[in-house]
Design a protein around this motif. Structure first.
Motif, PDB file in Angstrom:
ATOM      1  N   ASP A 447      28.380 -20.155  23.859  1.00 20.52           N
ATOM      2  CA  ASP A 447      28.146 -20.134  22.399  1.00 20.52           C
ATOM      3  C   ASP A 447      28.412 -18.742  21.832  1.00 20.52           C
ATOM      4  O   ASP A 447      29.002 -18.591  20.758  1.00 20.52           O
ATOM      5  CB  ASP A 447      26.703 -20.540  22.104  1.00 20.52           C
ATOM      6  N   ARG A 448      27.954 -17.722  22.562  1.00 25.39           N
ATOM      7  CA  ARG A 448      28.186 -16.355  22.089  1.00 25.39           C
ATOM      8  C   ARG A 448      29.688 -16.049  22.026  1.00 25.39           C
ATOM      9  O   ARG A 448      30.178 -15.385  21.108  1.00 25.39           O
ATOM     10  CB  ARG A 448      27.493 -15.350  23.012  1.00 25.39           C
ATOM     11  N   LYS A 449      30.410 -16.515  23.047  1.00 27.44           N
ATOM     12  CA  LYS A 449      31.860 -16.280  23.061  1.00 27.44           C
ATOM     13  C   LYS A 449      32.531 -16.931  21.867  1.00 27.44           C
ATOM     14  O   LYS A 449      33.426 -16.352  21.216  1.00 27.44           O
ATOM     15  CB  LYS A 449      32.469 -16.822  24.355  1.00 27.44           C
ATOM     16  N   GLU A 450      32.132 -18.150  21.541  1.00 24.31           N
ATOM     17  CA  GLU A 450      32.726 -18.849  20.397  1.00 24.31           C
ATOM     18  C   GLU A 450      32.447 -18.080  19.097  1.00 24.31           C
ATOM     19  O   GLU A 450      33.309 -17.930  18.220  1.00 24.31           O
ATOM     20  CB  GLU A 450      32.164 -20.264  20.309  1.00 24.31           C
ATOM     21  N   GLU A 451      31.206 -17.566  18.984  1.00 22.26           N
ATOM     22  CA  GLU A 451      30.861 -16.807  17.772  1.00 22.26           C
ATOM     23  C   GLU A 451      31.682 -15.515  17.678  1.00 22.26           C
ATOM     24  O   GLU A 451      32.179 -15.156  16.601  1.00 22.26           O
ATOM     25  CB  GLU A 451      29.368 -16.468  17.814  1.00 22.26           C
ATOM     26  N   GLU A 452      31.835 -14.841  18.828  1.00 24.10           N
ATOM     27  CA  GLU A 452      32.615 -13.603  18.826  1.00 24.10           C
ATOM     28  C   GLU A 452      34.078 -13.870  18.456  1.00 24.10           C
ATOM     29  O   GLU A 452      34.690 -13.117  17.702  1.00 24.10           O
ATOM     30  CB  GLU A 452      32.531 -12.942  20.196  1.00 24.10           C
ATOM     31  N   ASN A 453      34.622 -14.966  19.004  1.00 18.34           N
ATOM     32  CA  ASN A 453      36.019 -15.316  18.674  1.00 18.34           C
ATOM     33  C   ASN A 453      36.183 -15.601  17.189  1.00 18.34           C
ATOM     34  O   ASN A 453      37.162 -15.184  16.543  1.00 18.34           O
ATOM     35  CB  ASN A 453      36.457 -16.519  19.492  1.00 18.34           C
ATOM     36  N   PHE A 454      35.204 -16.316  16.622  1.00 24.96           N
ATOM     37  CA  PHE A 454      35.278 -16.620  15.188  1.00 24.96           C
ATOM     38  C   PHE A 454      35.180 -15.334  14.358  1.00 24.96           C
ATOM     39  O   PHE A 454      35.887 -15.136  13.365  1.00 24.96           O
ATOM     40  CB  PHE A 454      34.163 -17.591  14.821  1.00 24.96           C
ATOM     41  N   THR A 455      34.295 -14.396  14.764  1.00 23.22           N
ATOM     42  CA  THR A 455      34.133 -13.135  14.051  1.00 23.22           C
ATOM     43  C   THR A 455      35.434 -12.320  14.088  1.00 23.22           C
ATOM     44  O   THR A 455      35.846 -11.712  13.083  1.00 23.22           O
ATOM     45  CB  THR A 455      32.987 -12.330  14.669  1.00 23.22           C
ATOM     46  N   LYS A 456      36.057 -12.293  15.274  1.00 23.02           N
ATOM     47  CA  LYS A 456      37.329 -11.572  15.392  1.00 23.02           C
ATOM     48  C   LYS A 456      38.394 -12.153  14.477  1.00 23.02           C
ATOM     49  O   LYS A 456      39.186 -11.441  13.855  1.00 23.02           O
ATOM     50  CB  LYS A 456      37.811 -11.610  16.836  1.00 23.02           C
ATOM     51  N   MET A 457      38.446 -13.481  14.393  1.00 21.43           N
ATOM     52  CA  MET A 457      39.442 -14.146  13.549  1.00 21.43           C
ATOM     53  C   MET A 457      39.209 -13.792  12.077  1.00 21.43           C
ATOM     54  O   MET A 457      40.138 -13.482  11.317  1.00 21.43           O
ATOM     55  CB  MET A 457      39.362 -15.654  13.757  1.00 21.43           C
ATOM     56  N   VAL A 458      37.933 -13.785  11.648  1.00 24.43           N
ATOM     57  CA  VAL A 458      37.612 -13.452  10.246  1.00 24.43           C
ATOM     58  C   VAL A 458      37.978 -12.008   9.952  1.00 24.43           C
ATOM     59  O   VAL A 458      38.545 -11.672   8.896  1.00 24.43           O
ATOM     60  CB  VAL A 458      36.131 -13.717   9.974  1.00 24.43           C
ATOM     61  N   ASP A 459      37.677 -11.094  10.911  1.00 20.48           N
ATOM     62  CA  ASP A 459      38.007  -9.683  10.718  1.00 20.48           C
ATOM     63  C   ASP A 459      39.511  -9.471  10.585  1.00 20.48           C
ATOM     64  O   ASP A 459      39.981  -8.646   9.788  1.00 20.48           O
ATOM     65  CB  ASP A 459      37.463  -8.853  11.880  1.00 20.48           C
ATOM     66  N   SER A 460      40.291 -10.206  11.379  1.00 18.13           N
ATOM     67  CA  SER A 460      41.746 -10.058  11.291  1.00 18.13           C
ATOM     68  C   SER A 460      42.266 -10.503   9.930  1.00 18.13           C
ATOM     69  O   SER A 460      43.142  -9.860   9.331  1.00 18.13           O
ATOM     70  CB  SER A 460      42.409 -10.860  12.408  1.00 18.13           C
ATOM     71  N   TYR A 461      41.695 -11.633   9.397  1.00 16.36           N
ATOM     72  CA  TYR A 461      42.087 -12.083   8.067  1.00 16.36           C
ATOM     73  C   TYR A 461      41.694 -11.057   7.001  1.00 16.36           C
ATOM     74  O   TYR A 461      42.416 -10.795   6.030  1.00 16.36           O
ATOM     75  CB  TYR A 461      41.454 -13.436   7.759  1.00 16.36           C
ATOM     76  N   LYS A 462      40.525 -10.468   7.169  1.00 17.76           N
ATOM     77  CA  LYS A 462      40.083  -9.461   6.195  1.00 17.76           C
ATOM     78  C   LYS A 462      41.021  -8.260   6.164  1.00 17.76           C
ATOM     79  O   LYS A 462      41.353  -7.716   5.110  1.00 17.76           O
ATOM     80  CB  LYS A 462      38.676  -8.990   6.572  1.00 17.76           C
ATOM     81  N   ARG A 463      41.422  -7.800   7.353  1.00 18.13           N
ATOM     82  CA  ARG A 463      42.315  -6.647   7.406  1.00 18.13           C
ATOM     83  C   ARG A 463      43.643  -6.966   6.738  1.00 18.13           C
ATOM     84  O   ARG A 463      44.262  -6.113   6.097  1.00 18.13           O
ATOM     85  CB  ARG A 463      42.545  -6.237   8.865  1.00 18.13           C
TER      86      ARG A 463
END
Length: 476
Positions: A447-463
């Motif tokens: 579950d933690r891995k899935e959350e981290e992957n989602f956070t990384k994806m959002v950060d990339s879109y933000k950048r």
């Protein structure tokens, strides 16, 4: 009357004893005859009447079967005078035309013999074959004496080896516990480079081909001198065990002292092996004990399993790897469904989307509709409402999850069965496997891995959209 009857009975018994006594000891007198060809239903009195024409009889006794008391077709008769014996013999001879007849059969009369004479006669008629249980007749097979023609071409060393082997064999066979095997051959003076397969092929070919079968080939090897592959060096001594005697004898005669196999300077010394009966008995006894132990263990295990099944105390079998994998996949699917149940209903989603669309009706490319940033914000709100804060305690999370799932189940009654299946699968995992705690830890990591992957994806879109932004979590 009774006393008279008893006196007559005792008198007849005494007479029988007096008559039967000479039946065992009177053969040497020459007055006893042995008669064959008597009917099986013959009577002693009737036979006595037929023979009294040659003289007075002392007794007449039929040879009967002790079990059935029936006549065996022969009898012993004793006359008082030797002249009566000669007259009876002359009348029954084959030269006489008439002969002696009784019960429609012609009688064969001869002089009676003692037990010792009968034994000698049987031995002469059926001589006993002397059985050599130790097979000593095979001890000289393959032996070459120094004065024989076969010893002319032998070297002194080969001859010395043969004489030494012969002396060892004689010393062993002096003990009655040793015997000569009919099927096992001992080979001396064997080249050290010959292995078991080559030796087997050589002796099978010498025995005459495929009908012959070799049971065992054993080359004696040194435990100290070992080659690179870990096999000990041959001592030049081996055993070849055939299944039958004839091929073993043929192989011995074909290979013993044969210069065409390994050269004239390396002739094999082949003879039948001398075995120890005590060692063989011990070997057979150990083999029987091993088989008996195996039978007892298998029978005991089967009986205990049957008893457990009957009593219902049998231990449950451990789940297989396939079963564990299936349960794990099922738990994953059910957890995904629970996560979907945590999300708000479509009615609560639409106002948030409309508000964002009104504030920013055009996207970055000028297209009508919500922009990517607004979608990210909507997703952030959605996640914010659905996911609890990391700082929240486990008790608050469990309570919120329970209330949310209860509401969703109330809205969708068909999902109650799915939740029950999830509970059953988790219960099955905890009961059947001892890895349930580790399994739960692994799931939390995923579950933690899935959350981290989602956070990384959002950060990339933000950048991509806003450039470098200060590092922060998407829901902050």
């Amino acid at each position: 009357g009774g006393s008279a009857g008893s006196d007559s009975e005792t008198g007849s018994l005494e007479e029988d004893q007096e008559v039967r006594k000479p039946f065992k000891e009177d053969v040497h007198e020459g007055k006893t005859l042995f008669i064959r060809g008597i009917p099986f239903d013959a009577d002693e009195d009737e036979l006595s009447e037929v023979l009294t024409q040659f003289g007075a009889l002392r007794y007449c006794r039929l040879v009967t079967n002790p079990a059935t008391r029936m006549c065996r077709g022969s009898a012993f008769v004793q006359f008082f005078s030797p002249s009566s014996v000669q007259a009876c013999l002359q009348a029954s001879s084959t030269e006489h035309s008439k002969g002696i007849h009784y019960g429609g059969r012609r009688l064969d009369v001869t002089m009676a013999m003692s037990k010792q004479e009968v034994k000698q006669f049987e031995e002469q008629k059926h001589p006993k074959k002397q059985v050599d249980k130790r097979n000593l007749f095979l001890s000289k097979e393959g032996a070459i004496l120094p004065d024989s023609d076969a010893a002319r071409d032998l070297s002194k060393t080969d001859m010395a080896k043969r004489m030494k082997a012969l002396a060892e064999k004689k010393s062993k066979l002096a003990n009655p516990n040793f015997f000569v095997s009919k099927t096992r051959l001992s080979i001396r003076n064997l080249p050290t480079q010959v292995n078991e397969k080559q030796l087997k092929d050589l002796f099978l070919k010498a025995a005459g081909g495929p009908p012959a079968r070799v049971k065992q080939v054993k080359i004696m090897r040194s435990s100290e001198r070992v080659d690179s592959s870990g096999i000990g060096r041959s001592k030049g001594f081996a055993f070849v065990d055939f299944t039958e005697h004839e091929p073993a004898l043929a192989a011995l005669r074909a290979t013993n002292n044969n210069p065409g196999l390994f050269g004239p300077k390396k002739r094999m010394i082949v003879e039948f092996a001398v075995e120890d009966s005590r060692a063989l008995k011990l070997r057979e006894q150990r083999k029987r004990q091993r088989t008996q132990a195996k039978k007892t263990t298998t029978s005991s295990t089967s009986s205990t399993s049957i008893k457990k099944e009957e009593s219902g105390d049998s231990e449950p079998k451990a789940p297989s790897m396939r079963t564990k994998w299936k349960l794990k996949c099922k738990a994953k699917r059910l957890r995904r469904k629970d996560r979907k149940l945590e999300e708000p209903s479509p009615a609560s989603k639409t106002p948030a989307v409309k508000e964002t669309a009104q504030s920013k009706p055009f996207g970055i490319n000028g297209s009508k509709g919500t922009s990517i940033a607004s979608r990210i914000q909507v997703g952030a709100k959605r996640k914010r409402t659905s996911r609890p804060n990391e700082n929240a305690s486990n008790a608050t999370v469990a309570k919120k999850f329970k209330t949310d799932s209860t509401e969703v189940v109330a809205q969708k009654p068909g999902l109650a069965t799915e939740l029950q299946k999830l509970k059953r699968s988790n219960l099955q995992l905890s009961e059947d496997t001892h890895l349930a705690p580790k399994h739960n830890v692994k799931l939390r990591r995923e579950d933690r891995k899935e959350e981290e992957n989602f956070t990384k994806m959002v950060d990339s879109y933000k950048r991509k959209l806003f450039g470098n932004v200060s590092d922060s979590r998407w829901f902050e």
